[in-house]
Design an enzyme around this catalytic site. Structure first.
Site, PDB file in Angstrom:
ATOM      1  N   SER A 135       3.534 -29.404  21.215  1.00 22.05           N
ATOM      2  CA  SER A 135       2.151 -29.773  21.498  1.00 22.05           C
ATOM      3  C   SER A 135       1.310 -28.498  21.548  1.00 22.05           C
ATOM      4  O   SER A 135       1.656 -27.570  22.272  1.00 22.05           O
ATOM      5  CB  SER A 135       2.108 -30.516  22.840  1.00 22.05           C
ATOM      6  OG  SER A 135       0.785 -30.756  23.242  1.00 22.05           O
ATOM      7  N   LYS A 161       1.734 -31.562  17.256  1.00 27.51           N
ATOM      8  CA  LYS A 161       0.696 -32.352  17.940  1.00 27.51           C
ATOM      9  C   LYS A 161      -0.428 -31.407  18.324  1.00 27.51           C
ATOM     10  O   LYS A 161      -0.199 -30.360  18.914  1.00 27.51           O
ATOM     11  CB  LYS A 161       1.317 -33.014  19.160  1.00 27.51           C
ATOM     12  CG  LYS A 161       0.355 -33.476  20.234  1.00 27.51           C
ATOM     13  CD  LYS A 161       1.068 -34.399  21.206  1.00 27.51           C
ATOM     14  CE  LYS A 161       0.613 -34.178  22.629  1.00 27.51           C
ATOM     15  NZ  LYS A 161       1.318 -35.046  23.574  1.00 27.51           N
ATOM     16  N   LYS A 163      -4.173 -31.011  20.207  1.00 22.14           N
ATOM     17  CA  LYS A 163      -5.119 -31.611  21.152  1.00 22.14           C
ATOM     18  C   LYS A 163      -6.491 -31.650  20.500  1.00 22.14           C
ATOM     19  O   LYS A 163      -6.904 -30.672  19.845  1.00 22.14           O
ATOM     20  CB  LYS A 163      -5.192 -30.764  22.421  1.00 22.14           C
ATOM     21  CG  LYS A 163      -3.889 -30.750  23.212  1.00 22.14           C
ATOM     22  CD  LYS A 163      -3.631 -32.070  23.893  1.00 22.14           C
ATOM     23  CE  LYS A 163      -2.414 -31.982  24.794  1.00 22.14           C
ATOM     24  NZ  LYS A 163      -2.158 -33.251  25.482  1.00 22.14           N
ATOM     25  N   ASP A 239      -0.312 -43.052  26.007  1.00 25.45           N
ATOM     26  CA  ASP A 239       0.313 -42.139  26.968  1.00 25.45           C
ATOM     27  C   ASP A 239      -0.192 -42.543  28.352  1.00 25.45           C
ATOM     28  O   ASP A 239       0.418 -43.367  29.055  1.00 25.45           O
ATOM     29  CB  ASP A 239      -0.060 -40.690  26.591  1.00 25.45           C
ATOM     30  CG  ASP A 239       0.381 -39.635  27.598  1.00 25.45           C
ATOM     31  OD1 ASP A 239       0.887 -39.996  28.671  1.00 25.45           O
ATOM     32  OD2 ASP A 239       0.200 -38.419  27.347  1.00 25.45           O
ATOM     33  N   GLY A 291       5.674 -34.756  27.225  1.00 22.35           N
ATOM     34  CA  GLY A 291       5.966 -33.612  28.080  1.00 22.35           C
ATOM     35  C   GLY A 291       4.837 -33.337  29.053  1.00 22.35           C
ATOM     36  O   GLY A 291       3.708 -33.797  28.868  1.00 22.35           O
TER      37      GLY A 291
END
Ligand code: OSB
Ligand code: MG
Length: 370
Positions: A135, A161, A163, A239, A291
């Protein structure tokens, strides 16, 4: 399982580089290490809560309070024989899932050590190694983002991934596609930064063929996500919105998502995580393990749950060096082959603690004797 004592250590460790999301920036992580002693065995757990109530309502401070006032007294009240009983014991306490999961995870580790089997095996895991991704936070410049993407692709990570937030979405993602092509496994995580009013802007991401977009809308929503998913080609992954197997069932029935990110802390422990895995498997909804910038104990629990069969998409459980100069476990988590982590075969979580590192970052410690 006769519990002799429970130790709660509060540690604060700096991250190797700042981690920025649509809800804020982290430079260090303070978290709790749980040690549950029973005869010759010690079970390890970790609280994954962040210092501020920005991802969810829990913080390290609320977890300390809940453990001290309610959860540890409840756990010590009567003996338990199987970890599933911990979820039932804690059921009268509303929410506070990360606090519950910290203790429950330690009980699962203790239980598997007492059985002499790996935590993966105790949970019904089948995969001997797991695919992992990474991430990447919001970076100061697109060039810095591209440098990180390149580094992690070179390390073999099987999911990148990124953000995103309004104003930092289409441009950086399109740049990644232009630079690295459409074959790299790319997804975006919005951490609830959009509303349905942004639907046209979100639909502009469809041509980028992302693996999924994670939690675009409100942290507590499953209704608007179902409307968005019906108009969006890109799969939605939930999520923040999923705290229980019931939440997962409802989101699947409403069509609010096509993929679910399971975080052990967010859902209150491994028993509930397993139930969500099972309901998703039944409905052909792929899952992956999210995570929370975990230290090594949390990382080890993530590896164990990811060994279950419906975890078919690479999770966020990266190697220890992604976040830490030195992790609290030995050996540290490393990639066994590019983009893969081996599931430990030893009893319990399969890692020892590095007490030297823990003591370097220790803020306080409290012992609860039974
Ligand atoms: O939304 O998945 C998230 C970190 C903290 C809080 C929420 C999230 C994250 C991450 C990092 O994306 C995942 C990791 O590498 O641990
Ligand atoms: Mg997320």
């Amino acid at each position: 399982m006769k519990i002799d004592k429970i130790e709660v250590q509060h540690v604060k460790m700096p991250l190797v580089s700042p981690f920025k999301t649509s809800f804020g920036e982290l430079l260090e992580k303070d978290f709790l290490i749980i040690k549950i002693y029973s005869g010759e065995h010690i079970g390890y757990g970790e609280s994954v809560a962040l210092p501020d109530p920005t991802y969810s309502e829990e913080t390290t401070g609320t977890v300390i309070y809940m453990l001290n006032e309610f959860l540890i007294p409840l756990l010590l009240k009567d003996e338990i024989t199987h970890p599933d009983e911990v979820t039932k014991r804690f059921a009268p306490i509303r929410r506070n899932n990360m606090a519950k999961a910290a203790l429950e995870g330690a009980i699962w580790d203790l239980y598997s050590k007492q059985q002499g089997i790996s935590l993966s095996k105790a949970l019904g895991g089948v995969q001997t190694s797991i695919d992992v991704g990474v991430s990447i936070g919001i970076e100061p410049t697109t060039d810095m983002l591209l440098t990180k993407v390149e580094r992690f692709l070179n390390e073999g990570y099987k999911k990148i991934k990124v953000k995103i937030k309004p104003g930092y979405d289409l441009e950086p993602l399109a740049k990644i596609r232009q630079t690295f092509g459409y074959d790299i496994p790319l997804m975006a995580d919005a951490n609830s930064a959009y509303t349905l009013a942004d639907i046209e802007r979100i639909k502009e991401l469809d041509p980028l063929k992302l693996m999924m977009i994670e939690q675009p809308l409100a942290y507590d929503d499953i209704i608007d996500h179902s409307i968005l998913q019906s108009e969006l080609a890109t799969p939605i992954c939930l999520d923040e919105s999923i705290h229980s197997v019931e939440d997962a069932r409802k989101a699947i029935e409403l069509g609010s998502c096509k993929i679910i990110n399971i975080k052990i802390g967010r859902v209150g422990g491994l028993t509930e995580a397993k139930k969500i895995h099972d309901v998703c498997k039944k409905h052909d909804i792929p899952v992956w393990c999210g995570g929370m910038l975990e230290g090594g104990i949390g990382r080890a629990h993530n590896i164990a749950i990811t060994s279950l069969p419906a975890f078919t998409i690479a999770g966020d459980t990266s190697a220890s060096n992604r976040y830490w100069k030195k992790d609290i476990i030995c050996p540290e988590v490393t990639l066994s082959t590019p983009g893969k982590i081996e599931v430990p075969k030893g009893a319990g979580i399969g890692f020892d603690l590095n007490e030297t590192v823990i003591n370097q970052h220790l803020i306080s410690k409290k012992v609860y004797a039974n």
